[in-house]
Design an enzyme around this catalytic site. Structure first.
Site, PDB file in Angstrom:
ATOM      1  CD  GLU A  13     186.275   5.685 -15.172  1.00 45.62           C
ATOM      2  OE1 GLU A  13     185.448   5.738 -14.232  1.00 45.62           O
ATOM      3  OE2 GLU A  13     186.006   6.038 -16.328  1.00 45.62           O
ATOM      4  CG  HIS A  40     187.530  15.023 -21.339  1.00 44.15           C
ATOM      5  ND1 HIS A  40     186.628  15.308 -20.353  1.00 44.15           N
ATOM      6  CD2 HIS A  40     187.228  13.771 -21.770  1.00 44.15           C
ATOM      7  CE1 HIS A  40     185.786  14.286 -20.203  1.00 44.15           C
ATOM      8  NE2 HIS A  40     186.141  13.329 -21.046  1.00 44.15           N
TER       9      HIS A  40
HETATM   10  C1  LIG Z   1     184.696   8.981 -15.377  1.00 47.22           C
HETATM   11  C2  LIG Z   1     184.571   8.953 -16.832  1.00 47.22           C
HETATM   12  N1  LIG Z   1     184.839   7.819 -17.502  1.00 47.22           N
HETATM   13  C3  LIG Z   1     184.733   7.764 -18.828  1.00 47.22           C
HETATM   14  C4  LIG Z   1     184.348   8.861 -19.526  1.00 47.22           C
HETATM   15  C5  LIG Z   1     184.251   8.810 -21.041  1.00 47.22           C
HETATM   16  N2  LIG Z   1     182.857   8.856 -21.418  1.00 47.22           N
HETATM   17  C6  LIG Z   1     182.245   9.998 -21.728  1.00 47.22           C
HETATM   18  S1  LIG Z   1     180.641   9.769 -22.011  1.00 47.22           S
HETATM   19  C7  LIG Z   1     180.750   8.136 -21.721  1.00 47.22           C
HETATM   20  C8  LIG Z   1     179.570   7.300 -21.807  1.00 47.22           C
HETATM   21  C9  LIG Z   1     178.537   7.741 -20.862  1.00 47.22           C
HETATM   22  O1  LIG Z   1     177.425   6.969 -21.026  1.00 47.22           O
HETATM   23  P1  LIG Z   1     176.101   7.356 -20.326  1.00 47.22           P
HETATM   24  O2  LIG Z   1     176.366   7.666 -18.901  1.00 47.22           O
HETATM   25  O3  LIG Z   1     175.122   6.308 -20.602  1.00 47.22           O
HETATM   26  O4  LIG Z   1     175.698   8.729 -21.008  1.00 47.22           O
HETATM   27  P2  LIG Z   1     175.295   8.963 -22.533  1.00 47.22           P
HETATM   28  O5  LIG Z   1     176.518   9.321 -23.236  1.00 47.22           O
HETATM   29  O6  LIG Z   1     174.671   7.733 -23.023  1.00 47.22           O
HETATM   30  O7  LIG Z   1     174.342  10.094 -22.472  1.00 47.22           O
HETATM   31  C10 LIG Z   1     182.043   7.778 -21.413  1.00 47.22           C
HETATM   32  C11 LIG Z   1     182.511   6.433 -21.124  1.00 47.22           C
HETATM   33  C12 LIG Z   1     184.111  10.034 -18.818  1.00 47.22           C
HETATM   34  N3  LIG Z   1     183.806  11.168 -19.428  1.00 47.22           N
HETATM   35  N4  LIG Z   1     184.203  10.061 -17.487  1.00 47.22           N
END
Ligand SMILES: Cc1ncc(C[n+]2csc(CCOP(=O)(O)OP(=O)(O)O)c2C)c(N)n1
Ligand SMILES: [Mg+2]
Lengths: 331, 333, 441
Positions: free
Chosen positions: A60, A129
């Site tokens: 971000e 959230h």
């Molecule tokens: C700072 C932030 N940006 C965006 C999100 C929205 N978000 C939640 S999970 C996710 C993907 C995370 O991917 P990863 O780190 O690979 O974890 P996974 O879900 O694959 O376990 C996103 C973009 C968030 N929660 N926090």
């Protein structure tokens, strides 16, 4: 008139502006093929391509900073921040960079950037959230802040935001994406700093922002059944704020409740209430009162979450008290 | 499966198997609760990634610290949590680990060294590193493990804290669960170059490991945890794994980013539980019947916990303004 | 050792308090001076501090409970366990509750009510130094109200023995801000305002414009001994308070109405714009009020109507038969006799002012000098049909012709003449005016 969802209205505004102006680009997480988790941007990448609808990593501060730099050098980025809560990650880029560049450069540099994000609780998403953080942004000079209350406003305000040469932050209520409202087929935009009187009344003014406009409208209905005539006003942008319309209404009805989903303390309700007190004091027949989100982090449990946000019932009860002349908050 | 029979006792192996089954069972029930609209909000399933949490947490002591993510149920179970309090939390009930205030994304059994599940991607990188600093300064001997997804490697914070952890030789293990996707996007589209190489750039010893092989994960973890305790940290692990469900429950139509055949392949050929089961039988640590019995027990345990949680009371509304500050019981009173 | 925690008396006429919230929970360690709980009285909320350090145990009252003042609601104990029943509390902390330092004796000077709906005044400054000799009419201090800055005279001769408020202090009306002693004091008190220092002057105490006859009030001992030291938050003054919306205040101001008139009718407060009509009526009823009324004084107004026929005939007769008699001396004699056996009466008529030493016998009523005990405004024969003049240094009686009758209106402050005495005086006077022959017997 046709009715479309708020989600579709946002999508249309972006598409129209991207057609008009090829410097308009979208930057954010899962904005392209996925069209965001709320599916607001579906179809845009198909029309405008991945050059202009750009998926970013979960970085971000990075993509916000890139947005600021691109805006200063000829693009009009619309930065998509998936949840309003993530504003805290980009505070430096937003508040120290975007907000101040025009001023610090003596008016020589502009940051025509739009930050689209969201707000609103009751999605059972817990404390990280669910926040409504618009007041924090509104506190920083140099940023404009729009808060659409329906699909109609969402489209008209977003178009104005994209054409604005200043950084503008738009907060959409994530619970309202699927709500429909009448939206004209033909293009239109809504100027900033013009409040909308959603309903005229004489006994009390209910000022609501974003989804709280609906809360106020519902309360107004309930009040009408009791013979109380409530005026409902939607400021539409809190920066700039259409003080005149708010103050005039306060003078007319003599009683005001300000409703907003941000935390009540140090928030939008406080700001608006104090402006009314300053400018309509001798016309007030009751204390101007505030109803904001409870000053606690938003809890997960439905049993708790539901009592943290303003409801039509609470606005209704408060309005009845004010109109009946009950002594409020006096020692 | 790694050929490590000598090093893993039957007890340890069976406990790891049981923990993986418990995670899978928890998630199946959670999914069911979501689908039947009995669960508020939504949730991110850990199914498919069990060997990562279990392999690592089985190498830790209860006093060692972990930080968890939005996909955190697995870490929570693996670090020793109880079904009842977890399901209560999932349903927002008073007896939940966070008294209903956290929900799915924040479930954590704090008494077992779980410093919380974070809904901000990468949000716990600093916390885990800070816990390691405490360990070093207070000489507690604790090791901190930071679980995070491949997506979180895009957060600048990670590089800031890895730099400091390496400079200060902190006992922290960065456990990157690379499940190939960050939300609806393939990891290769959001991560440039090599993930382990990024850690190596700070001089941090890094390993890539098959996250579907609980024995391999555990073995490596034991070694690194021991070394971290001796002050040889930090370490970086990239655990190659896979999530079976969508990014969150409700992410149903996902073929636009991920093929069904790919999911099937992982489920059928690389499932950590199926593989461990075969390994246990092959090494005569257990019979089919014994493992069936174990699974049945876990299932019954989960069902009882779900039933309990469904009937459990919500927190009293007066709790809404509690726990905002440590020293003010009711902040709005 | 254990300390009883009691529901403190915080207000004046308060016999219960509502426990708003405990700041500590059962078993928790508390440190002396920490806020223990919050109480709501009819006026305000207050934080109550722990009188001792220890553990909070035996909590018998819960948030929201209304509890009689003085009741034990918890105990602070040395251990986290509740003490065995029967063990008596150590009363020491309560008795040891800090007493306000002793103040010189003398007449208390209060923060006067100067405007309508005013519940406090800001002390702009003192015009006298501590220990200074002051005269009754000397300006003692200046007060700012919502409207203006007002100079307030001492009201009594003496010595400024204590200044209990400092410039800038916002002091609730009715609170004592100074003490004037009869004799010089060697160590006058001078300090800023704090509410617990001196009990609020009671409603019927003389206001600043009190005459020397008012009994000097000895400054009472501090609050009830059971009352522990509580936070500094003040009790609003109970009297003189009018709650009204800004809008109604503006409307009243524009119309020249005084909200106090509406308050006096007992109309329920707070007032709002909808009460404007009631305000208008209250205003009309009250008649035109003097703007010169002494600050802070409650003014008694009494009227009587009498027929002038007998009076006119009597005046004709008296001025013809008694050498020294004039209309003025006769009326002065009536007024004086209504008040006391002998009284000094000033009578103002057609621009001239005469003062008589009035006695029962008309012939003994003679011109004199000196301060009057009663002042007559004889407005008969003028176009004025209604008059109510403010009391001055003495009660005032206005006489006007109103149609076929005479209207007699007496105004005085409580300090000059208590309400019931005023009624007797006016009744006596009206009786003599209606039937002068009565005077002779
Ligand atoms: C700072 C932030 N940006 C965006 C999100 C929205 N978000 C939640 S999970 C996710 C993907 C995370 O991917 P990863 O780190 O690979 O974890 P996974 O879900 O694959 O376990 C996103 C973009 C968030 N929660 N926090
Ligand atoms: Mg991932």
């Amino acid at each position: 008139m046709r009715k479309i969802t708020l989600s579709k209205a946002v999508n249309e505004a972006l598409a129209e502006e991207m057609r008009h102006d090829e410097t308009v680009i979208i930057l954010g997480e899962d904005v392209a093929e996925a069209g965001t988790p709320f599916k607001v941007l579906s179809g845009l990448v198909e029309e405008f391509g991945t050059e202009r609808v750009i998926d970013t990593p979960i970085s971000e501060p990075g993509f916000m900073g890139i947005g600021v730099g691109a805006a200063m050098t000829g693009m009009r980025p619309v930065v998509d921040l998936m949840f309003g809560d993530f504003i805290f990650l980009i505070m430096d880029q937003l508040c120290n960079q975007a907000a101040k560049t025009h001023y610090m450069s003596g008016g020589k540099l502009n940051v025509p950037l739009v930050l689209r994000t969201n707000m609103g609780a009751t999605r059972r998403s817990a404390a990280q959230h669910s926040q409504s953080l618009h007041a924090i942004v509104a506190h920083i000079p140099g940023l404009k802040v729009a808060m659409p209350s329906s699909a109609y406003e969402a489209k008209g305000l977003l178009k104005t935001a994209i054409r604005d040469d200043n950084p503008v932050v738009i907060f959409e209520d994530k619970l309202m994406y699927q709500d429909s409202a009448e939206v004209p087929e033909e293009e239109y935009s809504i100027p900033f700093g013009e409040a909308c009187i959603k309903r005229e009344g004489t006994d009390i003014t209910l000022i609501g922002t974003s989804s709280m406009v609906q809360v106020c409208e519902k309360a107004a209905e309930m009040l009408q059944a009791e013979g109380i005539s409530a005026e409902v006003i939607d400021p539409r942008t809190i920066v700039p704020l259409d003080e005149k319309t708010l103050v005039e209404s306060a003078k007319k009805t003599g009683r005001v409740i300000v409703v907003d989903e941000g935390h009540q303390s140090f928030g939008v309700t406080s700001e608006i209430a104090s402006r009314i007190n300053e400018q309509a004091f001798y016309h007030l027949d009751a204390p101007t009162t505030r109803i904001g989100a409870m000053d606690v982090p938003i809890p997960f449990s439905p049993a708790l979450e539901d009592i943290t946000v303003p409801t039509p019932e609470r606005v209704f009860e408060q309005a009845k008290k004010l109109v009946s002349g009950e002594l409020i908050n006096a020692a | 499966m790694s050929n490590a029979k000598k090093k893993v006792s039957a007890d340890d192996a069976l406990r790891m198997f049981r923990q993986m089954v418990r995670i899978r069972t928890f998630e199946n029930n959670a999914n069911q609760l979501y689908l039947s609209a009995k669960m508020p909000g939504l949730t991110h399933m850990y199914s498919g990634e069990e060997a990562v949490a279990v392999g690592i947490c089985e190498a830790l002591l209860p006093t060692d610290k972990i930080t968890s993510t939005h996909r955190g149920h697995g870490h929570c179970v693996a670090k020793g949590a109880d079904f009842k309090a977890m399901f209560c939390e999932l349903l927002g009930k008073e007896e939940g680990y966070c008294r209903g205030k956290g929900g799915s994304m924040h479930i954590a059994d704090q008494s077992n060294g779980n410093l919380g599940a974070n809904a901000i991607v990468g949000g716990s990188l600093g916390i885990a590193t800070g816990a390691a600093l405490t360990s070093k300064l207070k000489k507690t001997g604790d090791v901190a493990v930071c679980f995070f997804g491949d997506g979180a490697t895009a957060q600048g914070l990670m590089y800031e804290v890895m730099n400091m952890a390496a400079l200060w030789k902190l006992p922290v293990i960065y456990a990157c669960e690379n499940n190939g996707y960050s939300e609806y996007t393939k990891t290769e589209e959001i991560a440039a170059g090599s993930i382990t190489a990024r850690a190596e750039a700070f001089g941090i010893e890094s390993h890539q490991v098959d996250g579907q092989d609980v024995i391999a994960v555990n073995e490596l973890s034991r070694t690194l945890v021991d070394r971290a305790r001796k002050g040889e940290g930090p370490f970086f692990l990239e655990l190659m794994t896979y999530r079976y469900h969508g990014h969150h429950v409700g992410d149903i139509n996902r073929e636009y980013y991920r093929a069904k055949s790919e999911e099937e392949d992982w489920r059928e050929n690389r499932d950590p539980i199926i593989r461990m089961r075969a390994w246990l039988i092959e090494n005569k640590y257990a019979t089919e019947a014994e493992l069936d019995e174990l699974s049945k027990e876990v299932t019954e345990d989960a069902e009882a916990a779900v039933a309990y949680a469904l009937d459990a009371p919500y927190p009293d509304v007066s709790e809404v303004d509690m726990h905002v500050y440590t020293d003010i019981e009711h902040v709005l009173a | 050792m254990r300390h009883d925690i009691i529901m403190p008396a915080l207000g004046m006429a308060q016999d219960t308090g509502t426990l708003l919230a405990w700041h500590k929970s059962e078993g928790e360690a508390v440190t002396q001076g920490e806020t223990l709980f919050e109480v709501e009285t009819d006026k305000s909320t207050m934080e109550v501090e722990a009188p001792a350090s220890g553990f909070l145990v035996s909590v018998s009252a819960r948030d929201g409970d209304e509890i009689p003042v003085g009741q034990v609601i918890a105990i602070i104990s040395d251990t986290a366990d509740a003490p065995a029943p029967g063990e008596t509390a150590d009363k020491e902390p309560v008795e040891a509750a800090q007493k306000p330092d002793s103040l010189p004796t003398g007449k208390p000077i209060i923060m006067p009510v100067l405007g309508m709906s005013q519940d406090s005044g800001v002390l702009v400054g003192w015009n006298k130094e501590p220990g200074d000799a002051v005269k009754q009419h000397d300006i003692l201090f200046e007060v700012e109200t919502d409207k203006s800055v007002v100079e307030v005279p001492a009201g009594v001769d003496g010595y400024l023995a204590a200044r209990l408020a400092a410039a800038g202090d916002d002091v609730p009306t009715g609170e004592t801000i100074a003490i004037i002693s009869e004799d010089p004091v060697s160590d006058p008190v001078d300090r800023a305002y704090s509410s617990s220092a001196v009990p609020t002057a009671s409603a019927d105490q003389p206001s600043v414009e009190v005459s020397e006859k008012a009994p000097a009030t000895t400054v009472a001992e501090p609050a009830a001994p059971k009352q522990p030291e509580v936070s500094r938050r003040r009790e609003p003054a109970p009297e003189g308070k009018v709650l009204a919306s800004p809008k109604l205040k503006r409307l009243a101001h524009q119309a020249g109405y005084d909200l106090a008139h509406l308050a006096a009718t007992g109309h329920p407060q707070p007032f709002h714009a909808r009460d404007f009509e009631a305000l208008r009526q209250a205003h009309e009823k009250a008649g035109k009020r003097s703007e010169f009324a002494a600050p802070g004084a409650v003014i008694t107004r009494l009227s009587a109507r009498v027929s002038p026929v007998a009076l006119d005939a009597f005046l004709d007769w008296a001025t013809g038969h008694i050498e020294s008699a004039s209309d003025a001396s006769v009326i002065a004699a009536f007024a004086g006799a209504s008040l006391a056996d002998q009284a000094t009466v000033r009578i103002n008529r057609r621009g001239t002012s005469e003062t008589y030493s009035a006695r029962q016998r008309l012939s003994e009523t003679v011109a004199t000098e000196g301060e009057p005990d009663v002042i007559i405004h004889d407005l008969r024969g003028t176009f004025i049909s209604s008059a109510e003049l403010p009391p001055e240094s003495a009660p005032v009686i206005a006489i006007v012709s109103s149609g076929d009758e005479l209207m007699l209106t007496l105004t005085c402050t409580n300090a000059l003449l208590a309400g019931k005495d005023a009624a007797v005086v006016l009744d006596n006077f009206a009786g003599r005016m209606a039937d002068p022959i009565r005077h002779l017997f």
